[in-house]
Write a protein that holds these residues in place. Sequence first.
Motif, PDB file in Angstrom:
ATOM      1  N   ALA A  62       8.830   3.831 -26.401  1.00  0.00           N
ATOM      2  CA  ALA A  62       9.129   2.634 -25.630  1.00  0.00           C
ATOM      3  C   ALA A  62       7.829   1.879 -25.428  1.00  0.00           C
ATOM      4  CB  ALA A  62       9.736   3.010 -24.278  1.00  0.00           C
ATOM      5  N   LYS A  63       7.894   0.569 -25.594  1.00  0.00           N
ATOM      6  CA  LYS A  63       6.724  -0.275 -25.389  1.00  0.00           C
ATOM      7  C   LYS A  63       6.941  -1.092 -24.130  1.00  0.00           C
ATOM      8  CE  LYS A  63       3.959  -3.930 -27.551  1.00  0.00           C
ATOM      9  NZ  LYS A  63       3.826  -4.837 -28.725  1.00  0.00           N
ATOM     10  N   LEU A  64       6.053  -0.934 -23.150  1.00  0.00           N
ATOM     11  CA  LEU A  64       6.173  -1.642 -21.886  1.00  0.00           C
ATOM     12  C   LEU A  64       4.904  -2.436 -21.628  1.00  0.00           C
ATOM     13  CD1 LEU A  64       7.533   1.570 -21.045  1.00  0.00           C
ATOM     14  CD2 LEU A  64       8.714  -0.199 -19.750  1.00  0.00           C
ATOM     15  N   GLU A  65       5.084  -3.707 -21.282  1.00  0.00           N
ATOM     16  CA  GLU A  65       3.934  -4.573 -21.047  1.00  0.00           C
ATOM     17  C   GLU A  65       4.291  -5.626 -20.005  1.00  0.00           C
ATOM     18  OE1 GLU A  65       2.918  -6.412 -24.713  1.00  0.00           O
ATOM     19  OE2 GLU A  65       4.975  -7.019 -25.175  1.00  0.00           O
ATOM     20  N   GLY A  66       3.261  -6.198 -19.403  1.00  0.00           N
ATOM     21  CA  GLY A  66       3.455  -7.199 -18.365  1.00  0.00           C
ATOM     22  C   GLY A  66       2.565  -6.895 -17.181  1.00  0.00           C
ATOM     23  N   ASN A  67       2.909  -7.468 -16.051  1.00  0.00           N
ATOM     24  CA  ASN A  67       2.169  -7.233 -14.813  1.00  0.00           C
ATOM     25  C   ASN A  67       3.111  -6.638 -13.774  1.00  0.00           C
ATOM     26  OD1 ASN A  67      -0.523  -8.470 -15.428  1.00  0.00           O
ATOM     27  ND2 ASN A  67       0.746 -10.273 -15.752  1.00  0.00           N
ATOM     28  N   GLY A  68       2.836  -5.408 -13.391  1.00  0.00           N
ATOM     29  CA  GLY A  68       3.702  -4.754 -12.421  1.00  0.00           C
ATOM     30  C   GLY A  68       3.668  -3.245 -12.579  1.00  0.00           C
ATOM     31  N   SER A  69       4.602  -2.576 -11.934  1.00  0.00           N
ATOM     32  CA  SER A  69       4.638  -1.111 -11.917  1.00  0.00           C
ATOM     33  C   SER A  69       5.817  -0.581 -12.707  1.00  0.00           C
ATOM     34  CB  SER A  69       4.730  -0.599 -10.474  1.00  0.00           C
ATOM     35  OG  SER A  69       3.611  -1.008  -9.712  1.00  0.00           O
ATOM     36  N   LEU A  70       5.614   0.562 -13.334  1.00  0.00           N
ATOM     37  CA  LEU A  70       6.707   1.270 -13.991  1.00  0.00           C
ATOM     38  C   LEU A  70       6.629   2.736 -13.606  1.00  0.00           C
ATOM     39  CD1 LEU A  70       5.856   3.060 -16.845  1.00  0.00           C
ATOM     40  CD2 LEU A  70       5.013   0.779 -17.370  1.00  0.00           C
ATOM     41  N   PHE A  71       7.761   3.421 -13.733  1.00  0.00           N
ATOM     42  CA  PHE A  71       7.855   4.823 -13.325  1.00  0.00           C
ATOM     43  C   PHE A  71       8.435   5.643 -14.473  1.00  0.00           C
ATOM     44  CE2 PHE A  71       8.096   2.234  -9.541  1.00  0.00           C
ATOM     45  CZ  PHE A  71       7.267   2.884  -8.643  1.00  0.00           C
ATOM     46  N   LEU A  72       7.779   6.781 -14.742  1.00  0.00           N
ATOM     47  CA  LEU A  72       8.197   7.695 -15.796  1.00  0.00           C
ATOM     48  C   LEU A  72       8.469   9.068 -15.204  1.00  0.00           C
ATOM     49  CD1 LEU A  72       5.410   6.875 -18.437  1.00  0.00           C
ATOM     50  CD2 LEU A  72       7.619   5.727 -18.152  1.00  0.00           C
ATOM     51  N   HIS A  73       9.307   9.838 -15.887  1.00  0.00           N
ATOM     52  CA  HIS A  73       9.504  11.231 -15.499  1.00  0.00           C
ATOM     53  C   HIS A  73       8.970  12.127 -16.602  1.00  0.00           C
ATOM     54  CE1 HIS A  73      11.453  15.117 -14.801  1.00  0.00           C
ATOM     55  NE2 HIS A  73      11.502  14.759 -13.547  1.00  0.00           N
ATOM     56  N   ALA A  74       8.090  13.039 -16.237  1.00  0.00           N
ATOM     57  CA  ALA A  74       7.494  13.968 -17.187  1.00  0.00           C
ATOM     58  C   ALA A  74       8.021  15.373 -16.938  1.00  0.00           C
ATOM     59  CB  ALA A  74       5.980  13.970 -17.057  1.00  0.00           C
ATOM     60  N   VAL A  75       8.408  16.065 -17.996  1.00  0.00           N
ATOM     61  CA  VAL A  75       8.818  17.461 -17.872  1.00  0.00           C
ATOM     62  C   VAL A  75       7.570  18.303 -17.626  1.00  0.00           C
ATOM     63  CG1 VAL A  75      10.011  19.378 -18.981  1.00  0.00           C
ATOM     64  CG2 VAL A  75      10.730  17.030 -19.453  1.00  0.00           C
ATOM     65  N   GLY A  76       7.558  19.047 -16.518  1.00  0.00           N
ATOM     66  CA  GLY A  76       6.381  19.828 -16.159  1.00  0.00           C
ATOM     67  C   GLY A  76       5.384  18.994 -15.376  1.00  0.00           C
ATOM     68  N   GLN A  77       4.121  19.328 -15.501  1.00  0.00           N
ATOM     69  CA  GLN A  77       3.043  18.619 -14.825  1.00  0.00           C
ATOM     70  C   GLN A  77       2.475  17.523 -15.728  1.00  0.00           C
ATOM     71  OE1 GLN A  77       2.058  19.309 -11.631  1.00  0.00           O
ATOM     72  NE2 GLN A  77       3.660  20.862 -11.507  1.00  0.00           N
ATOM     73  N   VAL A  78       1.757  16.566 -15.114  1.00  0.00           N
ATOM     74  CA  VAL A  78       1.167  15.456 -15.863  1.00  0.00           C
ATOM     75  C   VAL A  78      -0.352  15.527 -15.767  1.00  0.00           C
ATOM     76  CG1 VAL A  78       1.022  12.952 -16.127  1.00  0.00           C
ATOM     77  CG2 VAL A  78       3.160  13.996 -15.345  1.00  0.00           C
ATOM     78  N   ASN A  79      -1.012  15.299 -16.888  1.00  0.00           N
ATOM     79  CA  ASN A  79      -2.466  15.235 -16.907  1.00  0.00           C
ATOM     80  C   ASN A  79      -2.875  13.900 -17.510  1.00  0.00           C
ATOM     81  OD1 ASN A  79      -5.193  15.901 -16.763  1.00  0.00           O
ATOM     82  ND2 ASN A  79      -5.177  16.950 -18.733  1.00  0.00           N
ATOM     83  N   GLU A  80      -3.695  13.136 -16.782  1.00  0.00           N
ATOM     84  CA  GLU A  80      -4.212  11.862 -17.280  1.00  0.00           C
ATOM     85  C   GLU A  80      -5.587  12.098 -17.899  1.00  0.00           C
ATOM     86  OE1 GLU A  80      -6.204   8.062 -15.219  1.00  0.00           O
ATOM     87  OE2 GLU A  80      -4.064   8.269 -14.703  1.00  0.00           O
ATOM     88  N   ILE A  81      -5.740  11.692 -19.158  1.00  0.00           N
ATOM     89  CA  ILE A  81      -6.990  11.881 -19.879  1.00  0.00           C
ATOM     90  C   ILE A  81      -7.584  10.511 -20.178  1.00  0.00           C
ATOM     91  CG2 ILE A  81      -8.066  12.821 -21.963  1.00  0.00           C
ATOM     92  CD1 ILE A  81      -5.641  14.724 -22.165  1.00  0.00           C
ATOM     93  N   GLN A  82      -8.820  10.305 -19.773  1.00  0.00           N
ATOM     94  CA  GLN A  82      -9.526   9.054 -20.048  1.00  0.00           C
ATOM     95  C   GLN A  82     -10.400   9.253 -21.278  1.00  0.00           C
ATOM     96  OE1 GLN A  82      -9.573   5.794 -18.427  1.00  0.00           O
ATOM     97  NE2 GLN A  82     -10.629   5.437 -20.380  1.00  0.00           N
ATOM     98  N   LEU A  83     -10.023   8.641 -22.378  1.00  0.00           N
ATOM     99  CA  LEU A  83     -10.811   8.743 -23.602  1.00  0.00           C
ATOM    100  C   LEU A  83     -11.964   7.750 -23.556  1.00  0.00           C
ATOM    101  CD1 LEU A  83      -8.138   9.025 -26.455  1.00  0.00           C
ATOM    102  CD2 LEU A  83      -9.306  10.857 -25.220  1.00  0.00           C
ATOM    103  N   LYS A  84     -13.132   8.208 -23.970  1.00  0.00           N
ATOM    104  CA  LYS A  84     -14.279   7.327 -24.109  1.00  0.00           C
ATOM    105  C   LYS A  84     -14.286   6.736 -25.521  1.00  0.00           C
ATOM    106  CE  LYS A  84     -16.992  10.031 -20.816  1.00  0.00           C
ATOM    107  NZ  LYS A  84     -18.227  10.827 -20.595  1.00  0.00           N
ATOM    108  N   ASN A  85     -15.045   5.683 -25.704  1.00  0.00           N
ATOM    109  CA  ASN A  85     -15.070   4.989 -26.983  1.00  0.00           C
ATOM    110  C   ASN A  85     -15.407   5.951 -28.126  1.00  0.00           C
ATOM    111  OD1 ASN A  85     -14.980   2.864 -28.795  1.00  0.00           O
ATOM    112  ND2 ASN A  85     -17.140   2.349 -28.509  1.00  0.00           N
ATOM    113  N   GLY A  86     -14.506   6.029 -29.098  1.00  0.00           N
ATOM    114  CA  GLY A  86     -14.729   6.904 -30.242  1.00  0.00           C
ATOM    115  C   GLY A  86     -14.198   8.306 -30.071  1.00  0.00           C
ATOM    116  N   GLN A  87     -13.805   8.686 -28.847  1.00  0.00           N
ATOM    117  CA  GLN A  87     -13.295  10.038 -28.615  1.00  0.00           C
ATOM    118  C   GLN A  87     -11.893  10.173 -29.198  1.00  0.00           C
ATOM    119  OE1 GLN A  87     -13.228  11.124 -24.483  1.00  0.00           O
ATOM    120  NE2 GLN A  87     -12.488  13.209 -24.869  1.00  0.00           N
ATOM    121  N   GLU A  88     -11.571  11.346 -29.705  1.00  0.00           N
ATOM    122  CA  GLU A  88     -10.269  11.601 -30.326  1.00  0.00           C
ATOM    123  C   GLU A  88      -9.704  12.911 -29.809  1.00  0.00           C
ATOM    124  OE1 GLU A  88      -8.368  12.335 -34.806  1.00  0.00           O
ATOM    125  OE2 GLU A  88     -10.278  11.266 -34.549  1.00  0.00           O
ATOM    126  N   ILE A  89      -8.404  12.917 -29.512  1.00  0.00           N
ATOM    127  CA  ILE A  89      -7.723  14.148 -29.135  1.00  0.00           C
ATOM    128  C   ILE A  89      -6.480  14.324 -29.993  1.00  0.00           C
ATOM    129  CG2 ILE A  89      -8.534  14.202 -26.745  1.00  0.00           C
ATOM    130  CD1 ILE A  89      -5.775  13.152 -25.900  1.00  0.00           C
TER     131      ILE A  89
END
Length: 221
Positions: free
Chosen positions: A127-154
């Motif tokens: 799903a592609k979501l764009e604009g100005n505002g808030s959206l809510f997602l449901h994740a199975v299990g726990q959620v981890n937010e990863i901030q990639l630095k320029n050039g970093q790959e996971i």
Amino acid sequence: MKYEFIGSEFQYLLIDLEPNEEVYIDGSHLIYKDKEVSLNAKMAGGFLSALKREITGTSFFLLEAMGPGKIALSSPLAGKVLKIDLKDKGVLVEHTSFLASEKTIKYDAKLGSLTAGIFGGEGIFLAKLEGNGSLFLHAVGQVNEIQLKNGQEIHVEASHLLAFEEGLSYGITRAGNLKTMLFGDEGLFFVNIKGEGKVWVKSSSRRDVALSIYKYLPKRQ
């Protein structure tokens, strides 16, 4: 928009709408609503966006919920609700995780790399979501937010990928050599994501849950 997350392991989203306040929701995640909350099916984004959502396995129509009153949404599986605030960047999201968004968010669908979807599990449709505002997602299990630095790959196992910011490059990466791919007890390929931006991963998936249950189902003789 007033909201709160209820619960812990089986978390759900409770939105408290003011009179005439509106949000878009996925009706398949609806738990309950107050009598005063009205629901109206909408082809959010127009016919083309609605058609793409249908082709990629999501809902042709979204529901427009109008207040006053409370409305609750969640998933049948244990997990967490995640709020993402959009401003300058859109996000690409695992297509079954969408719960709700403000009406200022445009909901579209995107067919990801076909080979990543075939070999990577759940990751074919986004799903592609764009604009100005808030959206809510449901994740199975726990959620981890990863901030990639320029050039970093996971490399993320496809069924554990929840969302990532638009502008990050992504593709597929083979899970080691042939022996590892065949006997490593993982998907054949990972989704590789590279660039500068945020990636959200989930600790479990529908695939994990289904496989865990399948092991205990009685087998036909």
